[in-house]
Scaffold this active site. Structure first.
Site, PDB file in Angstrom:
ATOM      1  CE  LYS A   9       4.655  22.739 -40.544  1.00 37.38           C
ATOM      2  NZ  LYS A   9       6.100  23.075 -40.400  1.00 37.38           N
ATOM      3  CE1 TYR A  49       5.315  26.844 -36.428  1.00 36.43           C
ATOM      4  CE2 TYR A  49       3.994  27.685 -38.232  1.00 36.43           C
ATOM      5  CZ  TYR A  49       4.580  26.628 -37.574  1.00 36.43           C
ATOM      6  OH  TYR A  49       4.451  25.349 -38.059  1.00 36.43           O
ATOM      7  CG  ASN A 112       8.578  20.679 -41.924  1.00 37.78           C
ATOM      8  OD1 ASN A 112       7.512  21.282 -41.949  1.00 37.78           O
ATOM      9  ND2 ASN A 112       9.421  20.759 -40.913  1.00 37.78           N
ATOM     10  CG  HIS A 115       2.988  22.445 -35.870  1.00 45.57           C
ATOM     11  ND1 HIS A 115       4.125  23.013 -35.343  1.00 45.57           N
ATOM     12  CD2 HIS A 115       2.090  22.405 -34.855  1.00 45.57           C
ATOM     13  CE1 HIS A 115       3.898  23.324 -34.061  1.00 45.57           C
ATOM     14  NE2 HIS A 115       2.670  22.963 -33.753  1.00 45.57           N
ATOM     15  CD  GLU A 126       1.594  24.509 -30.785  1.00 47.06           C
ATOM     16  OE1 GLU A 126       2.729  25.004 -30.787  1.00 47.06           O
ATOM     17  OE2 GLU A 126       1.343  23.368 -31.234  1.00 47.06           O
TER      18      GLU A 126
HETATM   19  P1  ATP Z   1       6.990  22.103 -36.021  1.00 48.46           P
HETATM   20  O1  ATP Z   1       7.108  23.103 -34.899  1.00 48.46           O
HETATM   21  O2  ATP Z   1       6.455  22.699 -37.308  1.00 48.46           O
HETATM   22  O3  ATP Z   1       6.310  20.839 -35.636  1.00 48.46           O
HETATM   23  P2  ATP Z   1       9.676  21.326 -35.479  1.00 48.46           P
HETATM   24  O4  ATP Z   1       9.312  21.439 -34.043  1.00 48.46           O
HETATM   25  O5  ATP Z   1      10.244  20.034 -35.982  1.00 48.46           O
HETATM   26  O6  ATP Z   1       8.463  21.638 -36.417  1.00 48.46           O
HETATM   27  P3  ATP Z   1      10.883  23.954 -35.239  1.00 48.46           P
HETATM   28  O7  ATP Z   1      12.308  24.108 -34.901  1.00 48.46           O
HETATM   29  O8  ATP Z   1       9.853  24.194 -34.177  1.00 48.46           O
HETATM   30  O9  ATP Z   1      10.679  22.490 -35.886  1.00 48.46           O
HETATM   31  O10 ATP Z   1      10.593  24.885 -36.473  1.00 48.46           O
HETATM   32  C1  ATP Z   1       9.257  25.219 -36.815  1.00 48.46           C
HETATM   33  C2  ATP Z   1       9.100  25.158 -38.312  1.00 48.46           C
HETATM   34  O11 ATP Z   1       9.865  26.185 -38.914  1.00 48.46           O
HETATM   35  C3  ATP Z   1       9.594  23.866 -38.974  1.00 48.46           C
HETATM   36  O12 ATP Z   1       8.648  22.828 -38.963  1.00 48.46           O
HETATM   37  C4  ATP Z   1       9.875  24.330 -40.383  1.00 48.46           C
HETATM   38  O13 ATP Z   1       8.675  24.377 -41.160  1.00 48.46           O
HETATM   39  C5  ATP Z   1      10.379  25.748 -40.167  1.00 48.46           C
HETATM   40  N1  ATP Z   1      11.841  25.763 -40.135  1.00 48.46           N
HETATM   41  C6  ATP Z   1      12.644  25.307 -39.143  1.00 48.46           C
HETATM   42  N2  ATP Z   1      13.939  25.448 -39.434  1.00 48.46           N
HETATM   43  C7  ATP Z   1      13.966  26.032 -40.671  1.00 48.46           C
HETATM   44  C8  ATP Z   1      15.008  26.464 -41.561  1.00 48.46           C
HETATM   45  N3  ATP Z   1      16.291  26.299 -41.230  1.00 48.46           N
HETATM   46  N4  ATP Z   1      14.634  26.993 -42.734  1.00 48.46           N
HETATM   47  C9  ATP Z   1      13.335  27.162 -43.079  1.00 48.46           C
HETATM   48  N5  ATP Z   1      12.312  26.785 -42.290  1.00 48.46           N
HETATM   49  C10 ATP Z   1      12.612  26.233 -41.113  1.00 48.46           C
HETATM   50 MG    MG Z   2       8.291  23.143 -33.180  1.00 50.58          MG
END
Ligand code: ATP
Ligand code: MG
Length: 137
Positions: A9, A49, A112, A115, A126
């Site tokens: 990211k 997304y 973070n 992804h 994806e």
């Molecule tokens: P990813 O899908 O990016 O691998 P993940 O599966 O661990 O991460 P998801 O729940 O799918 O997490 O959320 C997708 C992304 O949205 C997260 O990686 C993060 O960047 C963002 N995100 C998730 N929760 C929050 C939040 N509470 N506040 C801000 N951004 C968030």
């Molecule tokens: Mg995810």
């Protein structure tokens, strides 16, 4: 053998962490079989997304993902989807285990660093969002 879609990211590409993150994948036995650096538009990030469209952080997430270039990649290996998620660590770096990418590099739950696909169906979808079959070797 399995494949998963990974994205390094903007918070990580900006800080020149691509090589360090790729080393974590390779040390875990994941092979980088496709990789490209691209700058997504906000519309493209929104499409990627789309599953999170109703979540309160959707707009912020899409703006962040389009803010600077990302590195999209296909990782291949045994249990690649689960293994990649282990190497990434918990979504919120405060909860991520020692040695994981998010523990070491993530700035916040939003920024973070990586992804990773979460299931075989989403991985296939994806991967095809970013790559043509001939680009994966
Ligand atoms: P990813 O899908 O990016 O691998 P993940 O599966 O661990 O991460 P998801 O729940 O799918 O997490 O959320 C997708 C992304 O949205 C997260 O990686 C993060 O960047 C963002 N995100 C998730 N929760 C929050 C939040 N509470 N506040 C801000 N951004 C968030
Ligand atoms: Mg995810």
């Amino acid at each position: 053998i399995e494949r998963t879609l990974s994205i390094i990211k903007p918070d990580a590409t900006r800080r020149n962490l691509t090589g360090k993150i790729n080393a974590k994948f390779e040390e875990a036995g994941l092979r980088i079989v496709a990789q490209k650096r691209i700058h997504l538009t906000k519309d493209q990030a929104g499409k990627f997304y789309e599953v999170h469209k109703e979540r309160p952080f959707y707009d912020e997430l899409c703006s962040f993902m389009a803010s600077e270039p990302v590195v999209a990649q296909v990782l291949e290996g045994e249990r690649a989807i689960a293994k990649n998620r282990e190497v990434m660590g918990a979504t919120n770096p405060a909860n991520a285990a020692d040695g994981t990418i998010r523990k070491e590099f993530a700035l916040s739950v939003g920024e973070n660093s990586v992804h990773g696909s979460d299931a075989p169906e989403t991985a296939a979808q994806e991967i095809s969002f970013f790559f043509a079959g001939l680009e994966i070797v």
